[in-house]
Write an enzyme that holds these catalytic residues in place. Structure first.
Site, PDB file in Angstrom:
ATOM      1  N   CYS A 313     -26.547 -15.637  10.034  1.00 63.31           N
ATOM      2  CA  CYS A 313     -27.599 -15.119   9.150  1.00 63.31           C
ATOM      3  C   CYS A 313     -27.483 -15.702   7.747  1.00 63.31           C
ATOM      4  O   CYS A 313     -28.483 -15.833   7.038  1.00 63.31           O
ATOM      5  CB  CYS A 313     -27.571 -13.597   9.110  1.00 63.31           C
ATOM      6  SG  CYS A 313     -25.995 -12.883   8.609  1.00 63.31           S
ATOM      7  N   HIS A 727     -24.518  -8.586   6.717  1.00 59.61           N
ATOM      8  CA  HIS A 727     -25.733  -9.256   7.176  1.00 59.61           C
ATOM      9  C   HIS A 727     -26.551  -9.741   5.986  1.00 59.61           C
ATOM     10  O   HIS A 727     -26.654  -9.064   4.964  1.00 59.61           O
ATOM     11  CB  HIS A 727     -26.568  -8.285   8.020  1.00 59.61           C
ATOM     12  CG  HIS A 727     -27.720  -8.927   8.726  1.00 59.61           C
ATOM     13  ND1 HIS A 727     -27.550  -9.941   9.642  1.00 59.61           N
ATOM     14  CD2 HIS A 727     -29.054  -8.711   8.648  1.00 59.61           C
ATOM     15  CE1 HIS A 727     -28.742 -10.305  10.108  1.00 59.61           C
ATOM     16  NE2 HIS A 727     -29.668  -9.572   9.504  1.00 59.61           N
TER      17      HIS A 727
END
Length: 780
Positions: A313, A727
């Site tokens: 990510c 994330h």
């Protein structure tokens, strides 16, 4: 009709080390799922699409003259409903699934030199190769397996562990935490035998952190997770001093010291590695608005997501921001579909960047899901940047792994990688939009003489002021006072007083220093530093930064250089032995933040030896230099080293100036190979000496046009306590739908969360806690 080409060439199955590109085309993101499938070259195992409009397979044939290919088409099998619980992950590895487990696959062999003539797969020269291709790990899986390999090493604290006097721990003592009633996630201190619960972990694993509390009170460094111990001697061992998972070569002996026989232990809990892998694969960022409604999926050109490859990510967020900028789109997408002529497109950076641009911007891979796909997910599947990730991270100690990385560090690495490649090929450099010149002014408080030093930068890291709110004043779980972007910029450019001994007047009264903009970039990248050191580990702080929606000016932060009446100081002080003397106080400060001493000395030398923020920014700018860890050696610069005119001429023929050639050869002792490497790692160095740089007025990057107005273009946001875990997502201001006469009013925030792309709506809260900001030059 028979094919004469089968007998004219020798085909061999792929070896274990060869890359077999059968998951997607090496020049676009077509996969075997497309109606035309993928042609795998049976000579070099390149994968090319057979699409009617691009046909990269035939292009590869024309270039390589490899005629025989294996066409692979597949359809996903219906998902089976699992009644039993999924098997536990036992180690950090890629499951050994075959194509047959997930797809119905059809194949045929054909000769492109014979207009696609289908060949018999049973031909001896072909059958063995076809079987080898079908059973081989694809290049994607091969890269994933290699990248997942993670070696956990011992540390000095596990190797020289000094245990307290032995005692036998009774079963009841191992039943729960010594400070609470938790009976899982228990960590045994190998020093004294204390049992404390761990921190809360992904997957609902509870913890009150009493193991960490024990360390803070005693500084006993090494603990083992009881539930992770296996009879063969593996277990989670954590060193709090290193703040890392470690290996204990003498674990069985250390446990027996406390009466625990390792052969009788049974693993009953997931290990840290298993939890991390599960975390990375299952992390979900909120895809609903404040009313709890699902955010609207977006499709079409510019709205293609990137699949998460397990821990990618950070890469996806950076790539989406870069390819939303006009310079990247013009450089890599608007090329009339032309691709470089190369026999190995999978390992050609230019090809992979254009492939990525086409995948993200064409809209070809961002179509609304059909009815069957809609039942599984309302979002498109996105594209998998496996080939790009493997290539761009190749040989990099961090980015070649599958571990989570810092998005800002990857952005800097990407800029340097693209810049170096553009310099080598003499192509337009899309990263120039980030470049600007900063200027540091230092004034002695004794004689009032000044020194000006310039540096070309691609970003600024601004300190975010930390002011904790009283408990009674904390609102909405906000622990820190909000600050404005202007306050951060003021802090970044404010004058600071430093300890300083003047070489001109001998005064020890100190000096004041200030860093400001000598020129302004087209795109300003701002990294918000919201960290403080906790046990020598950078810990993220959730400090809200209020960023304006309207354009704001940087005019107040412009440096006007040497003013009438100012007198220049002598240059950076050297000892009689021509050695640089770093500012001890700033050196210690940088070293405490984890930077190696050699890097800190270089940063101080190159930024005037007086400004910690300037030195820190230099460290971020030059962290990917190949010689960054080489000792500072001033003897070569400005010395009597004789430089060969022939070497200068060779470098000049490569497109470098005489000044650049001379400086690179002096910096590397006349070594041509190292000089070339130095030039590519210092693309913005024009070859002038530090003395000349302090007096020059030439603009090397950016411009001085004012008003210098900037408006927020995109942000990279992070969720998690550390930038190396959690994330990343990105929000980008884009035009949605057909453009009207008032394009500015049509722009809305779009959330890119891996493969999910949705209308973001209002993102005021996300802007407050963004990690990286991209501001575009605003010209009214």
């Amino acid at each position: 009709m028979s094919c004469p080409h089968v007998t004219g060439i020798t085909l061999r199955p792929p070896t274990a080390s060869q890359q077999v590109h059968k998951d997607d085309c090496t020049q676009c993101f077509d996969t075997p799922d497309q109606p035309w499938g993928i042609d795998v070259c049976l000579s070099c195992f390149n994968g090319g699409c057979d699409s009617p409009d691009r046909n990269h397979s035939f292009q590869h044939f024309r270039l390589s003259q490899h005629p025989i290919v294996l066409n692979i088409k597949r359809k996903p099998k219906p998902k089976k409903v699992r009644e039993e619980s999924p098997a536990k992950i036992l180690k950090l590895s890629i499951p050994g699934e075959t194509e047959a487990d997930n797809f119905d696959t059809t194949t045929l062999v054909k000769c492109l030199a014979c207009d696609g003539l289908e060949l018999d797969k049973a031909i001896p020269n072909i059958a063995e190769v076809v079987n080898g291709v079908l059973t081989a790990l694809s290049s994607t899986k091969q890269s994933e397996v290699k990248a997942w390999e993670e070696e956990i090493l011992p540390c000095e604290h596990t190797l020289v562990l000094d245990q307290d006097d032995a005692k036998v721990l009774a079963d009841q003592e191992l039943a729960h935490c010594s400070q609470c009633d938790l009976k899982e996630n228990l960590w045994l201190c190998l020093k004294c035998g204390n049992l404390g619960c761990g921190r809360q972990q992904f997957g609902g694993v509870g913890g009150n952190g009493h193991g960490l509390t024990h360390f803070e009170q005693t500084l006993h460094p090494v603990s083992v997770k009881l539930g992770s111990i296996t009879p063969d001697g593996t277990a989670d061992v954590y060193c709090y001093l290193c703040n890392e998972e470690r290996q204990d070569p003498n674990l069985a002996e250390h446990l027996w010291h406390w009466g625990i026989k390792i052969s009788e232990r049974l693993k009953v809990e997931k290990s840290l590695v298993e939890l991390q892998l599960e975390h990375n694969m299952k992390w979900e960022f909120s895809m609903t608005n404040e009313s709890g409604e699902e955010l609207q999926p977006l499709f079409g050109p510019g709205f293609t997501g990137l699949k998460n490859l397990g821990n990618s990510c950070y890469l996806a967020s950076v790539v989406q921001c870069l390819f939303s900028l006009p310079t990247f789109q013009e450089r890599y997408y608007y090329q009339n579909g032309a691709l470089p002529l190369t026999l190995d497109p999978a390992n050609d950076l230019e090809t992979q960047l254009r492939k990525l641009a086409d995948g993200l911007l064409s809209g070809r891979y961002s179509l609304p899901p059909n009815r069957e796909e809609q039942l599984e997910s309302p979002y498109p599947k996105g594209i998998a940047p496996s080939m790009f990730k493997a290539l761009v991270g190749k040989n990099h100690v961090e980015f070649s792994t599958m571990r989570q990385q810092d998005a800002f560090e990857f952005l800097l690495y990407m800029i340097q990688t693209i810049r170096r490649a553009s310099h080598q090929t003499h192509d337009a450099d899309p990263t120039k939009v980030f470049s600007f010149v900063s200027e540091q002014r230092l004034q002695c408080l004794g004689c009032k003489k000044v020194n000006y030093k310039t540096d070309v930068q691609d970003n600024i890291s601004v300190p975010v002021p930390v002011e904790r709110l009283p408990m009674e004043s904390s609102q909405d779980n906000q622990d820190f006072k909000s600050v404005s972007l202007k306050e951060c910029l003021d802090r970044f450019t404010q004058s600071e007083r430093l300890e300083y001994t003047c070489q001109a007047c001998g005064s020890k009264d100190g000096a004041v220093t200030r860093t400001a903009f000598k020129t302004f970039p087209e795109v300003l990248v701002v990294n918000a530093r919201r960290f403080e050191l906790v046990n020598w580990v950078p810990t993220k702080l959730d400090i809200p930064v209020v960023v304006p929606d309207e354009p704001f000016s940087l005019d107040d932060y412009f440096s006007r250089g040497l003013q009438p009446g100012e007198e220049l100081l002598p240059q950076t002080p050297l000892t009689s032995d021509n050695e640089f003397v770093p500012n001890g106080e700033i050196l210690s400060m940088l070293e405490e933040m984890g930077f190696p001493s050699s890097r800190c000395e270089k940063a101080l030398y190159n930024t005037g030896n007086s400004d910690p923020d300037a030195a820190m920014n230099w460290l971020f700018q030059h962290m990917e230099d190949p010689d960054i860890d080489d000792p500072l050696n001033l003897g070569k610069v400005g010395s009597n080293l004789e430089i060969s005119e022939g070497s200068i001429a060779v470098l000049a023929d490569m497109g470098f100036t005489v000044l650049q050639a001379k400086k690179s050869l002096k910096e590397t002792g006349g070594d041509m190979e190292r000089a070339v490497e130095w030039l590519f790692s210092h693309p913005d160095d024009d070859g002038s000496t530090p003395e000349a740089q302090s007096e020059r007025t030439e603009v090397t990057a950016g411009d001085t046009l004012m008003p210098a107005l900037f408006k927020l273009h995109s942000i990279i946001c992070h969720k998690g306590a550390s930038v190396h875990a959690g994330h990343y997502v990105t929000f980008i201001k884009k035009t949605i739908g057909e453009q009207s006469n008032d394009a500015a009013n049509d722009r809305d925030w779009v959330l890119f969360n891996d493969e999910k792309v949705v209308r973001g709506g209002e993102v005021d809260e996300m802007k407050k806690f963004a990690y990286v900001y991209f501001f575009e030059r605003y010209r009214a």
